[in-house]
Motif scaffolding. Sequence first.
Motif, PDB file in Angstrom:
ATOM      1  N   ILE A 254      37.121  30.831  37.114  1.00 25.48           N
ATOM      2  CA  ILE A 254      37.618  31.720  36.209  1.00 25.48           C
ATOM      3  C   ILE A 254      39.053  31.640  36.305  1.00 25.48           C
ATOM      4  O   ILE A 254      39.595  31.145  37.513  1.00 25.48           O
ATOM      5  N   ASP A 255      39.650  31.945  35.181  1.00 25.59           N
ATOM      6  CA  ASP A 255      41.235  32.176  35.180  1.00 25.59           C
ATOM      7  C   ASP A 255      41.595  33.384  35.506  1.00 25.59           C
ATOM      8  O   ASP A 255      40.643  34.249  35.446  1.00 25.59           O
ATOM      9  N   THR A 256      42.986  33.801  35.106  1.00 26.86           N
ATOM     10  CA  THR A 256      43.422  35.148  35.619  1.00 26.86           C
ATOM     11  C   THR A 256      43.141  35.996  34.464  1.00 26.86           C
ATOM     12  O   THR A 256      42.919  37.376  34.558  1.00 26.86           O
ATOM     13  N   ARG A 257      42.299  35.713  33.499  1.00 25.23           N
ATOM     14  CA  ARG A 257      41.977  36.584  32.357  1.00 25.23           C
ATOM     15  C   ARG A 257      40.528  36.811  32.409  1.00 25.23           C
ATOM     16  O   ARG A 257      39.970  37.350  31.496  1.00 25.23           O
ATOM     17  N   ARG A 258      39.970  36.202  33.291  1.00 26.85           N
ATOM     18  CA  ARG A 258      38.511  36.320  33.872  1.00 26.85           C
ATOM     19  C   ARG A 258      37.790  35.707  32.636  1.00 26.85           C
ATOM     20  O   ARG A 258      36.797  36.390  32.186  1.00 26.85           O
ATOM     21  N   VAL A 259      38.163  34.656  32.429  1.00 27.44           N
ATOM     22  CA  VAL A 259      37.441  33.694  31.340  1.00 27.44           C
ATOM     23  C   VAL A 259      36.807  32.619  32.366  1.00 27.44           C
ATOM     24  O   VAL A 259      37.545  31.905  32.948  1.00 27.44           O
ATOM     25  N   VAL A 260      35.504  32.568  32.013  1.00 26.71           N
ATOM     26  CA  VAL A 260      34.700  31.539  32.824  1.00 26.71           C
ATOM     27  C   VAL A 260      35.283  29.889  32.280  1.00 26.71           C
ATOM     28  O   VAL A 260      34.965  29.628  30.970  1.00 26.71           O
ATOM     29  N   LEU A 261      35.897  29.196  33.119  1.00 29.45           N
ATOM     30  CA  LEU A 261      36.139  27.869  32.911  1.00 29.45           C
ATOM     31  C   LEU A 261      35.074  26.672  33.068  1.00 29.45           C
ATOM     32  O   LEU A 261      35.144  25.811  32.232  1.00 29.45           O
ATOM     33  N   ALA A 262      34.325  27.171  33.924  1.00 30.73           N
ATOM     34  CA  ALA A 262      33.100  26.109  34.390  1.00 30.73           C
ATOM     35  C   ALA A 262      32.308  26.768  35.280  1.00 30.73           C
ATOM     36  O   ALA A 262      32.699  27.829  35.930  1.00 30.73           O
ATOM     37  N   SER A 263      31.206  26.587  35.025  1.00 32.55           N
ATOM     38  CA  SER A 263      29.902  27.183  35.615  1.00 32.55           C
ATOM     39  C   SER A 263      28.735  26.235  36.057  1.00 32.55           C
ATOM     40  O   SER A 263      28.628  25.325  34.972  1.00 32.55           O
ATOM     41  N   SER A 264      28.189  26.448  36.962  1.00 31.65           N
ATOM     42  CA  SER A 264      27.127  25.450  37.543  1.00 31.65           C
ATOM     43  C   SER A 264      25.714  26.007  36.596  1.00 31.65           C
ATOM     44  O   SER A 264      24.968  25.340  36.355  1.00 31.65           O
ATOM     45  N   ARG A 265      25.617  27.241  36.265  1.00 30.27           N
ATOM     46  CA  ARG A 265      24.222  27.847  35.473  1.00 30.27           C
ATOM     47  C   ARG A 265      24.694  28.671  34.502  1.00 30.27           C
ATOM     48  O   ARG A 265      23.868  29.350  33.889  1.00 30.27           O
ATOM     49  N   ASN A 266      26.000  29.217  34.654  1.00 31.69           N
ATOM     50  CA  ASN A 266      26.380  30.301  33.319  1.00 31.69           C
ATOM     51  C   ASN A 266      25.581  31.506  33.646  1.00 31.69           C
ATOM     52  O   ASN A 266      25.107  32.083  32.564  1.00 31.69           O
ATOM     53  N   ALA A 267      25.453  31.868  34.912  1.00 30.91           N
ATOM     54  CA  ALA A 267      24.625  33.103  35.213  1.00 30.91           C
ATOM     55  C   ALA A 267      25.239  34.421  35.329  1.00 30.91           C
ATOM     56  O   ALA A 267      24.523  35.426  35.236  1.00 30.91           O
ATOM     57  N   LEU A 268      26.763  34.345  35.494  1.00 29.85           N
ATOM     58  CA  LEU A 268      27.446  35.583  35.404  1.00 29.85           C
ATOM     59  C   LEU A 268      27.818  36.241  34.070  1.00 29.85           C
ATOM     60  O   LEU A 268      28.105  35.331  33.154  1.00 29.85           O
ATOM     61  N   ASN A 269      27.449  37.278  34.092  1.00 31.35           N
ATOM     62  CA  ASN A 269      27.830  38.027  32.816  1.00 31.35           C
ATOM     63  C   ASN A 269      29.147  38.938  33.017  1.00 31.35           C
ATOM     64  O   ASN A 269      29.856  38.915  33.946  1.00 31.35           O
ATOM     65  N   GLU A 270      29.507  39.497  31.726  1.00 33.46           N
ATOM     66  CA  GLU A 270      30.934  40.094  31.936  1.00 33.46           C
ATOM     67  C   GLU A 270      30.702  41.460  32.743  1.00 33.46           C
ATOM     68  O   GLU A 270      31.886  41.819  33.145  1.00 33.46           O
ATOM     69  N   THR A 271      29.799  41.781  32.912  1.00 32.25           N
ATOM     70  CA  THR A 271      29.640  43.070  33.957  1.00 32.25           C
ATOM     71  C   THR A 271      29.980  42.482  35.179  1.00 32.25           C
ATOM     72  O   THR A 271      30.736  43.480  35.886  1.00 32.25           O
ATOM     73  N   VAL A 272      29.749  41.368  35.672  1.00 33.84           N
ATOM     74  CA  VAL A 272      30.024  40.941  37.005  1.00 33.84           C
ATOM     75  C   VAL A 272      31.487  40.577  37.068  1.00 33.84           C
ATOM     76  O   VAL A 272      32.141  40.864  37.886  1.00 33.84           O
ATOM     77  N   LEU A 273      32.158  40.040  35.910  1.00 33.34           N
ATOM     78  CA  LEU A 273      33.100  39.607  35.952  1.00 33.34           C
ATOM     79  C   LEU A 273      34.378  40.716  35.860  1.00 33.34           C
ATOM     80  O   LEU A 273      35.548  40.779  36.253  1.00 33.34           O
ATOM     81  N   ASP A 274      33.843  42.031  35.658  1.00 35.94           N
ATOM     82  CA  ASP A 274      34.559  43.186  35.873  1.00 35.94           C
ATOM     83  C   ASP A 274      34.552  43.958  36.870  1.00 35.94           C
ATOM     84  O   ASP A 274      34.908  44.917  37.167  1.00 35.94           O
ATOM     85  N   ARG A 275      33.902  43.296  38.019  1.00 36.43           N
ATOM     86  CA  ARG A 275      33.549  44.074  39.268  1.00 36.43           C
ATOM     87  C   ARG A 275      34.716  44.107  40.219  1.00 36.43           C
ATOM     88  O   ARG A 275      35.843  43.100  39.885  1.00 36.43           O
ATOM     89  N   ARG A 276      34.952  44.848  41.139  1.00 35.47           N
ATOM     90  CA  ARG A 276      35.996  45.032  42.015  1.00 35.47           C
ATOM     91  C   ARG A 276      36.313  43.936  42.722  1.00 35.47           C
ATOM     92  O   ARG A 276      37.502  43.385  43.106  1.00 35.47           O
ATOM     93  N   PHE A 277      35.034  43.074  43.206  1.00 33.70           N
ATOM     94  CA  PHE A 277      35.640  41.954  43.935  1.00 33.70           C
ATOM     95  C   PHE A 277      36.130  40.688  43.026  1.00 33.70           C
ATOM     96  O   PHE A 277      37.030  40.154  43.850  1.00 33.70           O
ATOM     97  N   VAL A 278      35.716  40.649  41.859  1.00 34.37           N
ATOM     98  CA  VAL A 278      36.658  39.628  41.192  1.00 34.37           C
ATOM     99  C   VAL A 278      37.979  40.232  40.656  1.00 34.37           C
ATOM    100  O   VAL A 278      38.934  39.374  41.001  1.00 34.37           O
ATOM    101  N   ARG A 279      38.389  41.388  40.722  1.00 34.47           N
ATOM    102  CA  ARG A 279      39.571  41.776  40.655  1.00 34.47           C
ATOM    103  C   ARG A 279      40.574  41.672  41.917  1.00 34.47           C
ATOM    104  O   ARG A 279      41.549  41.354  41.857  1.00 34.47           O
ATOM    105  N   ARG A 280      39.776  41.727  42.986  1.00 35.63           N
ATOM    106  CA  ARG A 280      40.382  41.703  44.415  1.00 35.63           C
ATOM    107  C   ARG A 280      40.645  39.949  44.574  1.00 35.63           C
ATOM    108  O   ARG A 280      42.078  39.804  45.148  1.00 35.63           O
TER     109      ARG A 280
END
Length: 580
Positions: free
Chosen positions: A100-126
């Motif tokens: 993902i980039d700094t805007r939390r936009v998925v640029l490439a994925s092996s299965r596209n299994a992560l949704n927006e809820t996961v991308l907004d989690r604390r570990f992503v922001r960290r």
Amino acid sequence: MRRRAVTLTIFLITVLALSGGVWRFAYLQGLDQLSARGQADLSLASDRLVGQLQRYRDLAVFLADHPQVEAVLRGASPQAGQAFLQKIADKSAALDVQVIDTRRVVLASSRNALNETVLDRRFVRRALGGALGWGHGPDMPLTDRAYFHAAPVFNDLGRVEGAVIVATDLNGIDYDWRGSNPAAFFTDDNGVVQIANRSELLFWQRKNGAVGLTPPQGAWGEFSAVTVKGHEIWNMKWGPYLPDTALHLTQSLPVIGMTGEVLLDTGPARRLAWSQSAAVAALCLAFGALLFLATERRRTLFEVNTRLERQVAKRTAALNASNTELRREATEREEAQAALRRAQADLVQAGKLSALGQMSAGISHELNQPLMAIRSFAENSVQFMERGKFDRASENLTRISQMAARMARIIQNLRAFARQESVPQTRVDVARAVASAVEMTHGYLQAAGVSLDYAAPAGPIWVRGGEVRLGQVFVNLISNAADAMTESRIKKLSIVIETGDVVSVRFCDTGPGIEMPDKVFDPFYTTKTVGSDSGMGLGLSISYGIVQSFGGDIRGSNLDRGGAMFSVQLEPGDEMESPI
């Protein structure tokens, strides 16, 4: 009958109290042992889980520096990036790998299994903040339990330009653990079970001592927790694969943000406690039964004797003859008992004389070394006087006087020992005792061709003991070492004094070693050949008794490089009064 009932009641209450005390002590001891084993099992399970999860953390860190990931962030072909991530996920068994980039936009994925809820989690922001992030949750469409690692991707200027997220399916991690003993599980910060080797425990949450959540697969039974002497005991009925009563142990795992917990069945500890309590109760009851039978028998005999005495009182003169015979037999019995006491006294005295005779056999060994020194000093004095060296002759005569005084003290100590008198212990300078022993055996060592390695300490080293007896121990050890090195090519004796909690004096030689170290301190044990100068095997036995009387210890062993070592350990005597 009333007295018997009261006595029996008190006895039963006492047995019950004693058995209860034994049960509680054995149960607490069993819990302590169970806790020690459980901590080891919990540490093993925790290390196993942390190791499995950290593989994916290392994978995220590795991919953060990979050129293919940097190419994806620079806008290269998404299809090539997806193929690369798919290959990584297949080889590592990861659930999903995304960039993902700094805007939390998925640029490439092996299965596209992560949704927006996961991308907004604390570990992503960290991770987008420049640090490693990790977390877990049910936000994956492919599984109800997932664990995430996120690693930041830095550009050449050290700025974060994106992140790599690796998702792990926890179902695959604890699948191999199912059914293993003991029952272990791992909870998150909210107390919800995320990983367990018992499927019944998944998603259970302890809340205020009760069940807080009900999972889709069913509800749990009763649950309560109590504390027994620092041990937390869980009472639960959750099926045949979990203990009804278990010892609960925990271990914090901050590296993965979870707490490891284990449940250990307390049934064996309770059964062992019951068996020990039952054994004590049975022993007490058996003793009480024997005591009761003895009391009843004594009471019966007393009643029979009373009836017999009444009959005897009514007897005529014919029974007087029987009474006379009984008195005569009683007199003979008293005379026999008096003779027995005299025989016992004679046996005791004979034992004392035997001990004195055995001790007298060691007198020649105790006085042999001082006599040899006196003879040597006397011969040297004659030669010095013939040469006109009267000062050296006077010095030797003074040493002869000192040796004579030392022999007098030796004889006094032997006589006191024979009379079983205890010589008071004083504060003795062990360095001075070693120096005196070295001086006494100097000529003997020279004649035997033995070189001495001994560095005297700078000051006194005080120990508990007696100066004469301690010197005799050192003289005996030095002479024994010289005798042991008769056939050795290298003849060297090393003496070392070490201080600490105990004072240790070590004598190391280069002889053939000790043939039987476990018997070297036995009386009459000797390896010397028969001859005029052969030992009687009492030296080390007497030395052992002397050191033991000081509260110390003497040990003999073989050195790895060859030779033997005798170590004399003595208690420090700094707080004792020095001899006058």
